[in-house]
Write a protein that holds these residues in place. Structure first.
Motif, PDB file in Angstrom:
ATOM      1  N   ASP A   1      12.119  -4.875   8.622  1.00  0.00           N
ATOM      2  CA  ASP A   1      12.079  -3.832   9.380  1.00  0.00           C
ATOM      3  C   ASP A   1      11.091  -2.770   8.328  1.00  0.00           C
ATOM      4  OD1 ASP A   1      13.939  -4.600  11.079  1.00  0.00           O
ATOM      5  OD2 ASP A   1      15.476  -3.387   9.946  1.00  0.00           O
ATOM      6  N   PHE A   2      11.100  -3.060   7.114  1.00  0.00           N
ATOM      7  CA  PHE A   2      10.145  -2.133   6.252  1.00  0.00           C
ATOM      8  C   PHE A   2       8.723  -2.396   6.821  1.00  0.00           C
ATOM      9  CE2 PHE A   2       7.328  -1.195   2.711  1.00  0.00           C
ATOM     10  CZ  PHE A   2       7.431   0.176   2.571  1.00  0.00           C
ATOM     11  N   VAL A   3       8.354  -3.707   6.780  1.00  0.00           N
ATOM     12  CA  VAL A   3       7.129  -4.313   6.871  1.00  0.00           C
ATOM     13  C   VAL A   3       6.809  -3.904   8.278  1.00  0.00           C
ATOM     14  CG1 VAL A   3       5.848  -6.441   7.533  1.00  0.00           C
ATOM     15  CG2 VAL A   3       7.368  -6.085   5.122  1.00  0.00           C
ATOM     16  N   ARG A   4       7.416  -4.114   9.331  1.00  0.00           N
ATOM     17  CA  ARG A   4       7.270  -3.859  10.848  1.00  0.00           C
ATOM     18  C   ARG A   4       6.673  -2.350  11.012  1.00  0.00           C
ATOM     19  NH1 ARG A   4      11.446  -7.800  12.020  1.00  0.00           N
ATOM     20  NH2 ARG A   4      10.185  -9.773  12.249  1.00  0.00           N
ATOM     21  N   SER A   5       7.605  -1.438   9.991  1.00  0.00           N
ATOM     22  CA  SER A   5       7.229   0.029  10.197  1.00  0.00           C
ATOM     23  C   SER A   5       5.938   0.617   9.574  1.00  0.00           C
ATOM     24  CB  SER A   5       8.438   0.782   9.834  1.00  0.00           C
ATOM     25  OG  SER A   5       8.688   0.603   8.688  1.00  0.00           O
ATOM     26  N   ASN A   6       5.533  -0.409   8.554  1.00  0.00           N
ATOM     27  CA  ASN A   6       4.513   0.041   7.557  1.00  0.00           C
ATOM     28  C   ASN A   6       3.034  -0.666   7.677  1.00  0.00           C
ATOM     29  OD1 ASN A   6       5.530   2.266   5.688  1.00  0.00           O
ATOM     30  ND2 ASN A   6       7.183   0.964   5.792  1.00  0.00           N
ATOM     31  N   GLN A   7       3.054  -1.894   8.650  1.00  0.00           N
ATOM     32  CA  GLN A   7       1.776  -2.625   8.603  1.00  0.00           C
ATOM     33  C   GLN A   7       0.854  -2.045   9.301  1.00  0.00           C
ATOM     34  OE1 GLN A   7       2.742  -6.434  10.328  1.00  0.00           O
ATOM     35  NE2 GLN A   7       3.630  -5.341  12.434  1.00  0.00           N
ATOM     36  N   ASP A   8       1.065  -1.412  10.556  1.00  0.00           N
ATOM     37  CA  ASP A   8       0.035  -0.960  11.518  1.00  0.00           C
ATOM     38  C   ASP A   8      -1.017  -0.129  10.755  1.00  0.00           C
ATOM     39  OD1 ASP A   8       1.314  -2.292  13.186  1.00  0.00           O
ATOM     40  OD2 ASP A   8       2.209  -0.434  14.169  1.00  0.00           O
ATOM     41  N   LYS A   9      -0.809   0.653   9.658  1.00  0.00           N
ATOM     42  CA  LYS A   9      -1.933   1.618   9.127  1.00  0.00           C
ATOM     43  C   LYS A   9      -2.653   0.595   8.380  1.00  0.00           C
ATOM     44  CE  LYS A   9       1.182   3.152   5.320  1.00  0.00           C
ATOM     45  NZ  LYS A   9       1.820   4.271   4.791  1.00  0.00           N
ATOM     46  N   TYR A  10      -2.338  -0.573   7.633  1.00  0.00           N
ATOM     47  CA  TYR A  10      -3.199  -1.467   7.087  1.00  0.00           C
ATOM     48  C   TYR A  10      -3.760  -2.325   8.018  1.00  0.00           C
ATOM     49  CZ  TYR A  10      -0.922   0.773   3.055  1.00  0.00           C
ATOM     50  OH  TYR A  10      -0.575   1.774   2.235  1.00  0.00           O
ATOM     51  N   LEU A  11      -3.182  -2.724   8.926  1.00  0.00           N
ATOM     52  CA  LEU A  11      -3.829  -3.687  10.113  1.00  0.00           C
ATOM     53  C   LEU A  11      -5.050  -3.022  10.561  1.00  0.00           C
ATOM     54  CD1 LEU A  11      -0.906  -5.605  11.723  1.00  0.00           C
ATOM     55  CD2 LEU A  11      -2.494  -6.347   9.931  1.00  0.00           C
ATOM     56  N   LYS A  12      -4.862  -1.594  10.840  1.00  0.00           N
ATOM     57  CA  LYS A  12      -6.278  -0.905  11.554  1.00  0.00           C
ATOM     58  C   LYS A  12      -7.244  -1.076  10.483  1.00  0.00           C
ATOM     59  CE  LYS A  12      -3.302   2.183  14.129  1.00  0.00           C
ATOM     60  NZ  LYS A  12      -2.847   3.445  14.369  1.00  0.00           N
ATOM     61  N   VAL A  13      -6.949  -1.006   9.139  1.00  0.00           N
ATOM     62  CA  VAL A  13      -8.002  -1.017   8.153  1.00  0.00           C
ATOM     63  C   VAL A  13      -8.883  -2.368   8.065  1.00  0.00           C
ATOM     64  CG1 VAL A  13      -8.499  -0.809   5.662  1.00  0.00           C
ATOM     65  CG2 VAL A  13      -7.103   0.744   6.760  1.00  0.00           C
ATOM     66  N   LEU A  14      -7.906  -3.291   8.312  1.00  0.00           N
ATOM     67  CA  LEU A  14      -8.275  -4.714   8.326  1.00  0.00           C
ATOM     68  C   LEU A  14      -9.201  -4.984   9.307  1.00  0.00           C
ATOM     69  CD1 LEU A  14      -5.126  -6.840   6.846  1.00  0.00           C
ATOM     70  CD2 LEU A  14      -7.191  -5.759   5.536  1.00  0.00           C
ATOM     71  N   GLN A  15      -8.939  -4.355  10.542  1.00  0.00           N
ATOM     72  CA  GLN A  15      -9.781  -4.755  11.923  1.00  0.00           C
ATOM     73  C   GLN A  15     -11.360  -4.289  11.453  1.00  0.00           C
ATOM     74  OE1 GLN A  15      -7.782  -2.384  14.993  1.00  0.00           O
ATOM     75  NE2 GLN A  15      -6.167  -3.956  15.347  1.00  0.00           N
ATOM     76  N   ASP A  16     -11.414  -3.443  10.720  1.00  0.00           N
ATOM     77  CA  ASP A  16     -13.038  -2.977  10.227  1.00  0.00           C
ATOM     78  C   ASP A  16     -13.516  -3.966   9.554  1.00  0.00           C
ATOM     79  OD1 ASP A  16     -12.248  -0.393  11.437  1.00  0.00           O
ATOM     80  OD2 ASP A  16     -11.808   0.771   9.584  1.00  0.00           O
ATOM     81  N   TYR A  17     -12.715  -4.590   8.901  1.00  0.00           N
ATOM     82  CA  TYR A  17     -13.174  -5.973   8.343  1.00  0.00           C
ATOM     83  C   TYR A  17     -13.041  -7.155   8.885  1.00  0.00           C
ATOM     84  CZ  TYR A  17     -12.904  -2.998   3.934  1.00  0.00           C
ATOM     85  OH  TYR A  17     -13.300  -2.002   3.160  1.00  0.00           O
ATOM     86  N   GLY A  18     -12.736  -7.212  10.240  1.00  0.00           N
ATOM     87  CA  GLY A  18     -12.902  -8.440  11.077  1.00  0.00           C
ATOM     88  C   GLY A  18     -11.605  -8.988  11.342  1.00  0.00           C
ATOM     89  N   TYR A  19     -10.413  -8.737  10.826  1.00  0.00           N
ATOM     90  CA  TYR A  19      -9.126  -9.133  10.943  1.00  0.00           C
ATOM     91  C   TYR A  19      -8.314  -8.508  12.100  1.00  0.00           C
ATOM     92  CZ  TYR A  19      -4.531 -11.137   9.674  1.00  0.00           C
ATOM     93  OH  TYR A  19      -3.150 -11.706   9.684  1.00  0.00           O
ATOM     94  N   HIS A  20      -8.103  -9.376  13.327  1.00  0.00           N
ATOM     95  CA  HIS A  20      -7.605  -8.806  14.495  1.00  0.00           C
ATOM     96  C   HIS A  20      -6.084  -9.438  14.966  1.00  0.00           C
ATOM     97  CE1 HIS A  20     -11.449  -6.578  15.069  1.00  0.00           C
ATOM     98  NE2 HIS A  20     -11.891  -7.661  14.788  1.00  0.00           N
ATOM     99  N   THR A  21      -5.451 -10.065  14.208  1.00  0.00           N
ATOM    100  CA  THR A  21      -4.358 -10.617  14.237  1.00  0.00           C
ATOM    101  C   THR A  21      -3.152  -9.928  13.481  1.00  0.00           C
ATOM    102  OG1 THR A  21      -4.455 -12.711  13.091  1.00  0.00           O
ATOM    103  CG2 THR A  21      -5.383 -12.647  15.326  1.00  0.00           C
ATOM    104  N   LYS A  22      -1.907 -10.035  14.160  1.00  0.00           N
ATOM    105  CA  LYS A  22      -0.787  -9.576  13.153  1.00  0.00           C
ATOM    106  C   LYS A  22      -0.177 -10.722  12.468  1.00  0.00           C
ATOM    107  CE  LYS A  22       0.827  -5.621  15.199  1.00  0.00           C
ATOM    108  NZ  LYS A  22       2.193  -4.859  15.594  1.00  0.00           N
TER     109      LYS A  22
END
Length: 168
Positions: free
Chosen positions: A29-50
């Protein structure tokens, strides 16, 4: 929050297993509520999946990233630590999807998007080492000063109950 687990003699292992099943849900639950802000950063580096997350009871590490499997393993022991420490481990493992080693760049990106990263990891390491090694008192005091907002003093009464005697 406190959790009380009652069990019959000989069933402690089962009780601990139930507790860590609870921990698994809480960490996910903690991961799911906190992952999005970091996944957005990773998109800038070319990572686009969860990624897929698995929570395991491991003693040797806090987490692991497996790029080819799109998998992040996290230790169930993280349930015992504050959110900033959990977030530091999550961010560290997610960043491995785009920067697989522990280079200077890896650490600079970690700290760019999570300035409290070093402090959170130091607290985790301190808690881990306190069981096995002596740590300088100044280092412990430093971590405590940064982590504590309020101190509550409890005294044990003669009947075994605890009572709040001071708040500062």
């Amino acid at each position: 929050d406190e959790i009380f687990i009652r069990c019959k003699r000989g069933l402690l292992k089962d009780a601990v297993s139930v507790y860590y099943k609870f921990a698994e849900k809480e960490i996910l639950d903690f991961v799911r509520s906190n992952q999005d802000k970091y996944l957005k950063v990773l998109q800038d580096y070319g990572y686009h999946t969860k990624p897929i997350y698995k929570i395991k009871m491991v003693k040797s590490m806090w987490g692991g990233c497996y790029n080819k499997k799109n998998l992040v393993n996290l230790s169930a022991r993280l349930i015992h630590y504050e959110d900033v420490a959990k977030e530091a481990v999550l961010w560290h493992e997610l960043l491995h999807f785009v920067l697989p080693n522990h280079s200077k760049r890896f650490h600079s990106v970690l700290e760019l998007y999570m300035p409290s990263y070093k402090d959170a990891i130091n607290r985790l390491e301190t808690m881990m080492l306190m069981n096995d090694m002596e740590i300088p008192v100044n280092a412990i005091r430093n971590y405590i000063e940064k982590a504590i907002d309020i101190v509550i003093q409890l005294d044990r009464l003669s009947d075994g109950r605890r009572k709040v005697t001071a708040i500062s």
